[in-house]
Design an enzyme around this catalytic site. Structure first.
Site, PDB file in Angstrom:
ATOM      1  N   ASN A  24      12.356  58.488  25.531  1.00  0.00           N
ATOM      2  CA  ASN A  24      12.451  57.182  26.388  1.00  0.00           C
ATOM      3  C   ASN A  24      12.085  57.404  27.894  1.00  0.00           C
ATOM      4  O   ASN A  24      11.692  56.510  28.770  1.00  0.00           O
ATOM      5  CB  ASN A  24      13.666  56.249  26.031  1.00  0.00           C
ATOM      6  CG  ASN A  24      13.536  54.998  26.885  1.00  0.00           C
ATOM      7  OD1 ASN A  24      12.877  54.071  26.442  1.00  0.00           O
ATOM      8  ND2 ASN A  24      14.383  54.909  27.955  1.00  0.00           N
ATOM      9  N   ASP A  66      13.227  47.416  27.961  1.00  0.00           N
ATOM     10  CA  ASP A  66      12.282  48.579  28.139  1.00  0.00           C
ATOM     11  C   ASP A  66      13.040  49.824  29.099  1.00  0.00           C
ATOM     12  O   ASP A  66      13.158  50.793  28.535  1.00  0.00           O
ATOM     13  CB  ASP A  66      11.010  48.210  28.627  1.00  0.00           C
ATOM     14  CG  ASP A  66      10.098  49.501  28.805  1.00  0.00           C
ATOM     15  OD1 ASP A  66      10.153  50.189  27.876  1.00  0.00           O
ATOM     16  OD2 ASP A  66       9.102  49.120  29.557  1.00  0.00           O
ATOM     17  N   HIS A  72      -0.282  48.437  18.152  1.00  0.00           N
ATOM     18  CA  HIS A  72      -0.743  47.411  17.574  1.00  0.00           C
ATOM     19  C   HIS A  72       0.003  46.434  16.699  1.00  0.00           C
ATOM     20  O   HIS A  72       1.326  46.471  16.665  1.00  0.00           O
ATOM     21  CB  HIS A  72      -2.379  47.557  16.815  1.00  0.00           C
ATOM     22  CG  HIS A  72      -2.009  48.659  15.585  1.00  0.00           C
ATOM     23  ND1 HIS A  72      -1.426  48.217  14.500  1.00  0.00           N
ATOM     24  CD2 HIS A  72      -2.262  49.916  15.459  1.00  0.00           C
ATOM     25  CE1 HIS A  72      -1.567  49.142  13.628  1.00  0.00           C
ATOM     26  NE2 HIS A  72      -1.698  50.305  14.041  1.00  0.00           N
ATOM     27  N   ASP A  88      16.594  58.922  20.266  1.00  0.00           N
ATOM     28  CA  ASP A  88      17.602  58.347  21.310  1.00  0.00           C
ATOM     29  C   ASP A  88      17.056  57.321  21.758  1.00  0.00           C
ATOM     30  O   ASP A  88      15.728  56.767  22.169  1.00  0.00           O
ATOM     31  CB  ASP A  88      17.790  59.596  22.483  1.00  0.00           C
ATOM     32  CG  ASP A  88      18.712  58.793  23.705  1.00  0.00           C
ATOM     33  OD1 ASP A  88      19.879  58.832  23.462  1.00  0.00           O
ATOM     34  OD2 ASP A  88      18.089  58.575  24.605  1.00  0.00           O
ATOM     35  N   GLU A 117      18.940  55.698  17.100  1.00  0.00           N
ATOM     36  CA  GLU A 117      19.848  54.981  17.740  1.00  0.00           C
ATOM     37  C   GLU A 117      19.322  53.623  18.320  1.00  0.00           C
ATOM     38  O   GLU A 117      19.065  53.649  19.472  1.00  0.00           O
ATOM     39  CB  GLU A 117      20.386  55.852  18.856  1.00  0.00           C
ATOM     40  CG  GLU A 117      21.629  55.302  19.530  1.00  0.00           C
ATOM     41  CD  GLU A 117      21.806  55.625  21.188  1.00  0.00           C
ATOM     42  OE1 GLU A 117      22.864  55.730  21.632  1.00  0.00           O
ATOM     43  OE2 GLU A 117      20.695  55.998  21.570  1.00  0.00           O
ATOM     44  N   ASP A 144      11.379  56.075  33.461  1.00  0.00           N
ATOM     45  CA  ASP A 144      10.881  55.462  32.206  1.00  0.00           C
ATOM     46  C   ASP A 144       9.514  55.606  31.667  1.00  0.00           C
ATOM     47  O   ASP A 144       8.604  55.415  32.323  1.00  0.00           O
ATOM     48  CB  ASP A 144      11.369  54.085  32.408  1.00  0.00           C
ATOM     49  CG  ASP A 144      11.135  53.225  31.119  1.00  0.00           C
ATOM     50  OD1 ASP A 144      12.135  53.375  30.294  1.00  0.00           O
ATOM     51  OD2 ASP A 144      10.339  52.563  30.802  1.00  0.00           O
ATOM     52  N   ASP A 181       6.129  55.660  30.167  1.00  0.00           N
ATOM     53  CA  ASP A 181       5.139  54.391  29.522  1.00  0.00           C
ATOM     54  C   ASP A 181       4.291  54.878  28.437  1.00  0.00           C
ATOM     55  O   ASP A 181       3.242  55.537  28.641  1.00  0.00           O
ATOM     56  CB  ASP A 181       4.051  54.247  30.824  1.00  0.00           C
ATOM     57  CG  ASP A 181       3.034  53.044  30.481  1.00  0.00           C
ATOM     58  OD1 ASP A 181       2.976  52.705  29.331  1.00  0.00           O
ATOM     59  OD2 ASP A 181       2.224  52.908  31.418  1.00  0.00           O
TER      60      ASP A 181
END
Length: 520
Positions: A102, A194, A241, A231, A268, A200, A202
């Protein structure tokens, strides 16, 4: 299903039990892989069949290259990791790796790009006009020298950051650019979940997706692990999609490319909502498990309320009750017991030392209730139980004794071994009292002895008549843990009055079976 990976890659003729093989404050001196290897024979005897290992990679290597002035990770070197996995496999213990897909920390350089600051409690609400932000988003991996991958990360490969190094400002900054924005098919906490922390990732960027998919197949082939714990998947269900998520695509790709169709995968998704967990699982057309977060919170509530909690409600709203085949059950983990989340990551996050990350998941189950909780996940039929390293070995104290050290759960190793030796066959429930419940496992052809388990959360001794079966009439049974000293003798119909102390458990087995199993 969890047993497929265990059976195929590490066959064992008894119940499967996972252990989370780390806690946040294990010694960061590069000795953890060696320590785990030294514990393998003991863990095998105890009944542990799988280890969930901590992330094998730092931001730039897997303990193989000289990065950030050292080669090894916090846990040791690549060769020590490979040695651990091979050695564990020879003892029938398979290994799963922790995959953090992530976000990234520990960049090699800062970059300047356009971004807007957004509110922490509403990631869709902008707090600033577009402006230049300086952040740690350049990952060049100089020590790697393009071995395994030549991919270099820059700000175009991320959607947001939480530190403007130019302004020395903490916040959440959404990166601007063509086709940039938060993923929309995510949990609605904070209006959009997000963004979690760090840089973070993409996942909609084609180069990013390819690099992550390639990494997944490579790490399985390179290490021989047979599963992943993912995680923070609550922020990762970004649709590629209409009916496929990134994690689903990752899992399918790795299973195919690595040639391990039964690779075990658990995520998680930390939310106390059976509806949310079930909806997430419904997107997968293949094996995927999640941790039973609602069960953990039931344990926490029960541990706080004491005898006012009705034990007959312990399964209400849980995944193990409603989708047992997908449930990984747990009592606590590294996040729930720690007060300073990602303390280890903090040290390499290129921030000022006074900046600290709070523990968002802290929700520790009280120590007195943990034996009851472990009996509930280890000695029944449903779910794939995961034992926490800190509960088995204890947790070290954090910086300035915050959080304080935690002692091991009393005789947890014996409860785990009871699962290995006695928790088989049909289950008969005696779920007829709010403060005292019990069940009998009747055994099977390979493990004929079975057991009787009693739990009490009240302030007085627990007692319950339960039927073991006429075939056991006249047998003497004892509390395997030795917490209740009196023996009982089953009557002519195979019934017995099983007991335990207040706020405690009893695991009752035939006396001769204990002598046979333990050699005394």
């Amino acid at each position: 299903m969890s047993f497929r990976a265990n059976k195929r890659y590490g066959p064992k003729p008894h119940n499967y039990t996972m252990m989370q093989a780390f806690e946040w404050y294990v010694e960061g001196d590069g000795r953890h892989w060696k320590h785990l290897k030294s514990e393998i024979p003991k863990l095998e005897t105890m009944g542990i069949t799988a280890l969930w290992l901590p992330p094998p990679c730092k931001a730039s290597s897997k303990g193989e290259f000289d990065q950030k002035s050292q080669i090894g990770t916090k846990y040791g070197t690549k060769n020590e990791l490979l040695d651990l996995i091979k050695y564990a496999g020879r003892h029938g213990v398979v290994c799963y790796l922790d995959a953090v897909l992530n976000h990234k920390f520990g960049a090699d350089k800062t970059e300047v790009f356009r971004a807007v600051e957004v509110a922490r409690d509403d990631r869709t609400r902008e707090l600033s006009e577009p402006h230049d932000v300086t952040a740690w988003t350049g990952f060049e991996f100089p020590g790697r020298q393009d071995k395994y991958s030549s991919f270099k990360w820059n700000f175009n490969h991320f959607t947001g950051v939480d530190w403007d190094d130019g302004a020395k400002k903490d916040g959440i900054f959404r990166i601007l650019g063509d086709n940039k924005g938060w993923a929309m098919a995510v949990d609605i906490e904070n209006r959009n979940y997000d963004y979690l922390m760090g840089a973070d990732i993409d996942h909609a960027h084609g180069d990013v997706e390819k690099d992550l998919l390639d990494w997944g197949a490579w790490v399985v082939q390179e290490t021989g692990n047979v599963g992943f714990r993912f995680d923070a998947i609550k922020t990762l269900h970004d649709f590629q999609h209409i009916d496929e998520t990134f994690i689903a695509k990752f899992v399918a790709h790795v299973r195919e490319q690595a040639g391990k169709e039964d690779l075990f995968c658990v995520g998680e998704f930390w939310k106390d909502s059976l509806e949310s967990l079930s909806a997430y699982l419904g997107k997968f057309g293949q094996q995927f498990s999640v941790f039973d977060t609602p069960l953990h919170y039931n344990f926490k509530e029960a541990s706080e309320k004491g005898e006012s909690y009705d034990l007959r409600r312990i399964w209400d709203g849980t995944l193990v009750k409603n989708r047992p085949i997908d449930a990984v059950t747990l009592v606590d983990n590294h996040d729930t017991v720690s007060r300073l989340l990602f303390n280890a990551i903090q040290a390499i996050s290129n921030r000022f030392p006074e900046q600290q990350v709070g523990q968002a998941l802290e929700s520790c189950v009280a120590m007195w209730f943990k034996p009851l909780a472990y009996a509930l996940i280890l000695l029944r039929v449903d779910g794939y139980p995961c034992v926490f390293y800190g509960d088995l070995y204890g947790c070290s104290a954090g910086e300035n004794d915050h959080p304080p050290a935690q002692q091991p759960v009393a005789q947890l190793a014996d409860i785990i071994k009871a699962r290995k030796e006695f928790a088989y066959g049909e289950i008969r429930d005696y779920w007829d009292h709010p403060n005292c419940v019990g069940w009998v496992r009747t055994g099977d052809k390979d493990h004929p002895n079975g057991c009787a388990v009693i739990l009490c959360n009240g302030t007085e001794e627990g007692s319950k008549w339960m039927e073991v079966g006429k075939a056991h009439a006249g047998e003497q049974w004892i509390d395997l843990l030795g917490w209740y000293q009196e023996d009982i003798t089953l009557n002519d119909d195979g019934w017995g009055e099983f007991k335990c102390h207040a706020k405690s458990i009893g695991i009752w087995v035939k006396r001769s079976a204990v002598r046979h199993q333990h050699g005394h």
